[in-house]
Design a protein around this motif. Structure first.
Motif, PDB file in Angstrom:
ATOM      1  N   UNK A  81       0.811  -1.219   0.000  1.00 16.16           N
ATOM      2  CA  UNK A  81       0.000   0.000   0.000  1.00 16.16           C
ATOM      3  C   UNK A  81       0.847   1.274   0.000  1.00 16.16           C
ATOM      4  N   UNK A  82       2.166   1.129  -0.072  1.00 14.53           N
ATOM      5  CA  UNK A  82       3.060   2.283   0.109  1.00 14.53           C
ATOM      6  C   UNK A  82       3.158   3.197  -1.108  1.00 14.53           C
ATOM      7  N   UNK A  83       2.838   2.664  -2.288  1.00 14.01           N
ATOM      8  CA  UNK A  83       3.005   3.447  -3.511  1.00 14.01           C
ATOM      9  C   UNK A  83       4.343   3.237  -4.191  1.00 14.01           C
ATOM     10  N   UNK A  84       5.293   2.594  -3.510  1.00 13.90           N
ATOM     11  CA  UNK A  84       6.579   2.264  -4.126  1.00 13.90           C
ATOM     12  C   UNK A  84       6.465   0.968  -4.928  1.00 13.90           C
ATOM     13  N   UNK A  85       7.391   0.769  -5.867  1.00 12.54           N
ATOM     14  CA  UNK A  85       7.545  -0.554  -6.440  1.00 12.54           C
ATOM     15  C   UNK A  85       8.024  -1.478  -5.322  1.00 12.54           C
ATOM     16  N   UNK A  86       7.673  -2.756  -5.423  1.00 16.94           N
ATOM     17  CA  UNK A  86       8.046  -3.663  -4.338  1.00 16.94           C
ATOM     18  C   UNK A  86       8.226  -5.083  -4.834  1.00 16.94           C
ATOM     19  N   UNK A  87       8.973  -5.839  -4.054  1.00 16.12           N
ATOM     20  CA  UNK A  87       9.084  -7.289  -4.236  1.00 16.12           C
ATOM     21  C   UNK A  87       9.278  -7.889  -2.850  1.00 16.12           C
ATOM     22  N   UNK A  88       8.645  -9.025  -2.614  1.00 26.93           N
ATOM     23  CA  UNK A  88       8.679  -9.655  -1.294  1.00 26.93           C
ATOM     24  C   UNK A  88       9.147 -11.097  -1.427  1.00 26.93           C
ATOM     25  N   UNK A 119      16.907  -5.984  -8.509  1.00 26.85           N
ATOM     26  CA  UNK A 119      17.272  -5.398  -9.807  1.00 26.85           C
ATOM     27  C   UNK A 119      16.334  -5.759 -10.955  1.00 26.85           C
ATOM     28  N   UNK A 120      15.575  -6.824 -10.828  1.00 21.97           N
ATOM     29  CA  UNK A 120      14.744  -7.285 -11.947  1.00 21.97           C
ATOM     30  C   UNK A 120      13.359  -6.643 -11.908  1.00 21.97           C
ATOM     31  N   UNK A 121      13.073  -5.878 -12.952  1.00 21.17           N
ATOM     32  CA  UNK A 121      11.757  -5.231 -13.009  1.00 21.17           C
ATOM     33  C   UNK A 121      10.631  -6.252 -13.098  1.00 21.17           C
ATOM     34  N   UNK A 122      10.910  -7.407 -13.710  1.00 18.42           N
ATOM     35  CA  UNK A 122       9.859  -8.418 -13.834  1.00 18.42           C
ATOM     36  C   UNK A 122       9.468  -9.023 -12.484  1.00 18.42           C
ATOM     37  N   UNK A 123      10.265  -8.758 -11.465  1.00 15.62           N
ATOM     38  CA  UNK A 123       9.931  -9.223 -10.116  1.00 15.62           C
ATOM     39  C   UNK A 123       9.091  -8.209  -9.347  1.00 15.62           C
ATOM     40  N   UNK A 124       8.896  -7.027  -9.895  1.00 14.20           N
ATOM     41  CA  UNK A 124       8.085  -6.008  -9.224  1.00 14.20           C
ATOM     42  C   UNK A 124       6.663  -6.524  -9.013  1.00 14.20           C
ATOM     43  N   UNK A 125       6.150  -6.292  -7.816  1.00 15.51           N
ATOM     44  CA  UNK A 125       4.792  -6.716  -7.515  1.00 15.51           C
ATOM     45  C   UNK A 125       4.647  -8.207  -7.265  1.00 15.51           C
ATOM     46  N   UNK A 126       5.761  -8.889  -7.040  1.00 13.91           N
ATOM     47  CA  UNK A 126       5.719 -10.342  -6.815  1.00 13.91           C
ATOM     48  C   UNK A 126       6.012 -10.685  -5.353  1.00 13.91           C
ATOM     49  N   UNK A 127       5.348 -11.704  -4.858  1.00 12.23           N
ATOM     50  CA  UNK A 127       5.659 -12.318  -3.565  1.00 12.23           C
ATOM     51  C   UNK A 127       6.098 -13.738  -3.863  1.00 12.23           C
ATOM     52  N   UNK A 128       7.339 -14.070  -3.502  1.00 10.83           N
ATOM     53  CA  UNK A 128       7.918 -15.356  -3.909  1.00 10.83           C
ATOM     54  C   UNK A 128       8.437 -16.133  -2.707  1.00 10.83           C
ATOM     55  N   UNK A 129       8.413 -17.453  -2.825  1.00  7.40           N
ATOM     56  CA  UNK A 129       8.948 -18.342  -1.799  1.00  7.40           C
ATOM     57  C   UNK A 129      10.381 -18.710  -2.150  1.00  7.40           C
ATOM     58  N   UNK A 142      13.202 -19.343 -10.566  1.00  8.04           N
ATOM     59  CA  UNK A 142      12.603 -18.265 -11.361  1.00  8.04           C
ATOM     60  C   UNK A 142      13.231 -16.918 -11.022  1.00  8.04           C
ATOM     61  N   UNK A 143      13.526 -16.713  -9.748  1.00  2.24           N
ATOM     62  CA  UNK A 143      14.090 -15.442  -9.292  1.00  2.24           C
ATOM     63  C   UNK A 143      15.550 -15.299  -9.705  1.00  2.24           C
ATOM     64  N   UNK A 144      16.337 -16.353  -9.510  1.00  2.00           N
ATOM     65  CA  UNK A 144      17.796 -16.247  -9.691  1.00  2.00           C
ATOM     66  C   UNK A 144      18.309 -16.769 -11.022  1.00  2.00           C
ATOM     67  N   UNK A 145      17.488 -17.574 -11.714  1.00  2.00           N
ATOM     68  CA  UNK A 145      17.953 -18.163 -12.971  1.00  2.00           C
ATOM     69  C   UNK A 145      18.742 -19.442 -12.782  1.00  2.00           C
ATOM     70  N   UNK A 146      18.797 -19.968 -11.560  1.00  2.00           N
ATOM     71  CA  UNK A 146      19.495 -21.235 -11.299  1.00  2.00           C
ATOM     72  C   UNK A 146      18.784 -21.978 -10.181  1.00  2.00           C
ATOM     73  N   UNK A 147      18.974 -23.303 -10.100  1.00  2.00           N
ATOM     74  CA  UNK A 147      18.348 -24.043  -9.003  1.00  2.00           C
ATOM     75  C   UNK A 147      18.948 -23.656  -7.649  1.00  2.00           C
ATOM     76  N   UNK A 148      18.146 -23.765  -6.618  1.00  2.00           N
ATOM     77  CA  UNK A 148      18.645 -23.603  -5.244  1.00  2.00           C
ATOM     78  C   UNK A 148      19.603 -24.755  -4.951  1.00  2.00           C
ATOM     79  N   UNK A 149      20.679 -24.501  -4.247  1.00  2.00           N
ATOM     80  CA  UNK A 149      21.616 -25.563  -3.872  1.00  2.00           C
ATOM     81  C   UNK A 149      20.888 -26.625  -3.040  1.00  2.00           C
ATOM     82  N   UNK A 150      21.279 -27.882  -3.246  1.00  2.00           N
ATOM     83  CA  UNK A 150      20.641 -28.958  -2.500  1.00  2.00           C
ATOM     84  C   UNK A 150      21.234 -29.065  -1.095  1.00  2.00           C
TER      85      UNK A 150
END
Length: 280
Positions: A128-135, A184-194, A263-271
């Motif tokens: 609700x802040x009015x800023x671009x955001x990613x969570x 840094x990624x604009x495509x992540x704006x407005x996203x909530x990711x696990x 999806x966020x980093x472009x690589x799998x999370x380390x196992x």
């Protein structure tokens, strides 16, 4: 582009700053700390900022383009206003984007839920802040289990109430890479990711630790109430309830599910084996 990272002297904040230093010039990074002297080792500009003081953040966030807000560690009923102090100061300074380090978990039903609920309110305040955001919603840190290895070995294994529940573990360096990309990624704006790796059981965690440390530990599951009481006795009511609630949450499945890490980093999370190897 100027990045600011709160709680710069803390474990996650300092790890994010170290990652930023590997991908951008130090002059683009501002660390914010309640006690700036404790963050001097980071070798970037450090400004004073206590979550309880909006005035300090009005000064600390001058000239900042992107803010990475690390979730506070105070009692849940204090965190919401503390985070609002930072969010409001960011808005008044014209910060263009805020990235928040939130947490997985259930908002109701266990001793960890008040912490989760306070994070969800901050998520809503940011939206609700009015800023671009990613969570980002972090999985459970693996570091405490690795740091506790000597005690586990001494006790013969891991005892908690998670049962067969699966947990998506992560690490601070893995999260640092994710939060840089969210920033840094604009495509992540407005996203909530696990943000976590492949979810595993406590038995699988013990097997991974045995493999890494050449030990023969076992996993023992006990009741939720029994485990919570043990943690409260060892750590005090508040922290004990939080830890008990985390393992109750693992048992009920709230720390598994879909991860957006690749999806966020472009690589799998380390196992799990890779994470442990890097922490040894």
């Amino acid at each position: 582009m100027k990045f600011a990272i709160t709680t710069a002297s803390g474990n996650l904040g300092s790890t994010i700053i170290k990652h930023l230093k590997s991908v951008t010039d130090n002059s683009n990074i501002i660390g914010i700390a309640r006690t700036p002297e404790k963050a001097a080792f980071l070798d970037v500009e450090i400004r004073k900022g206590d979550y309880n003081s909006k005035e300090q953040f009005l000064e600390a966030l001058k000239g900042v383009d992107i803010l990475i807000l690390i979730s506070g560690m105070d009692h849940p009923d204090k965190r919401i206003q503390q985070h609002r102090n930072v969010i409001e100061a960011a808005v008044e300074n014209g910060v263009s984007k805020i990235v928040y380090t939130s947490i997985m978990g259930a908002e109701k039903g266990n001793g960890f839920s008040p912490v989760v609920a306070s994070n969800r309110q901050t998520e809503e305040d940011i939206k609700q802040s009015g800023m671009q955001w990613a969570i980002g919603r972090n999985g459970i840190y693996l570091e405490p289990d690795v740091e506790y290895i000597e005690t586990y070995i001494k006790e013969g294994g891991i005892i908690n109430s998670a049962g067969e529940g699966k947990c998506g573990y992560t690490s601070r360096p893995e999260l640092a890479a994710a939060y840089f990309n969210l920033a840094i990624k604009e495509e992540m704006n407005g996203r909530t990711v696990n943000l976590f790796g492949t979810a595993i059981t406590q038995q699988e965690l013990v097997e991974a630790l045995n493999k890494a440390y050449n030990t023969n530990m076992t996993y023992t599951s006990i009741g939720v109430q029994e485990y919570t009481e043990l943690r409260k006795k060892a750590l005090g009511d508040f922290i004990g309830s939080v830890i008990g609630g985390i393992y109750e949450g693992i048992k009920s499945g709230v720390f598994s599910g879909d991860s957006h890490y690749e999806e966020v980093t472009g690589r799998p999370h380390k196992n799990i084996d890779e994470l442990i190897s890097l922490m040894k």
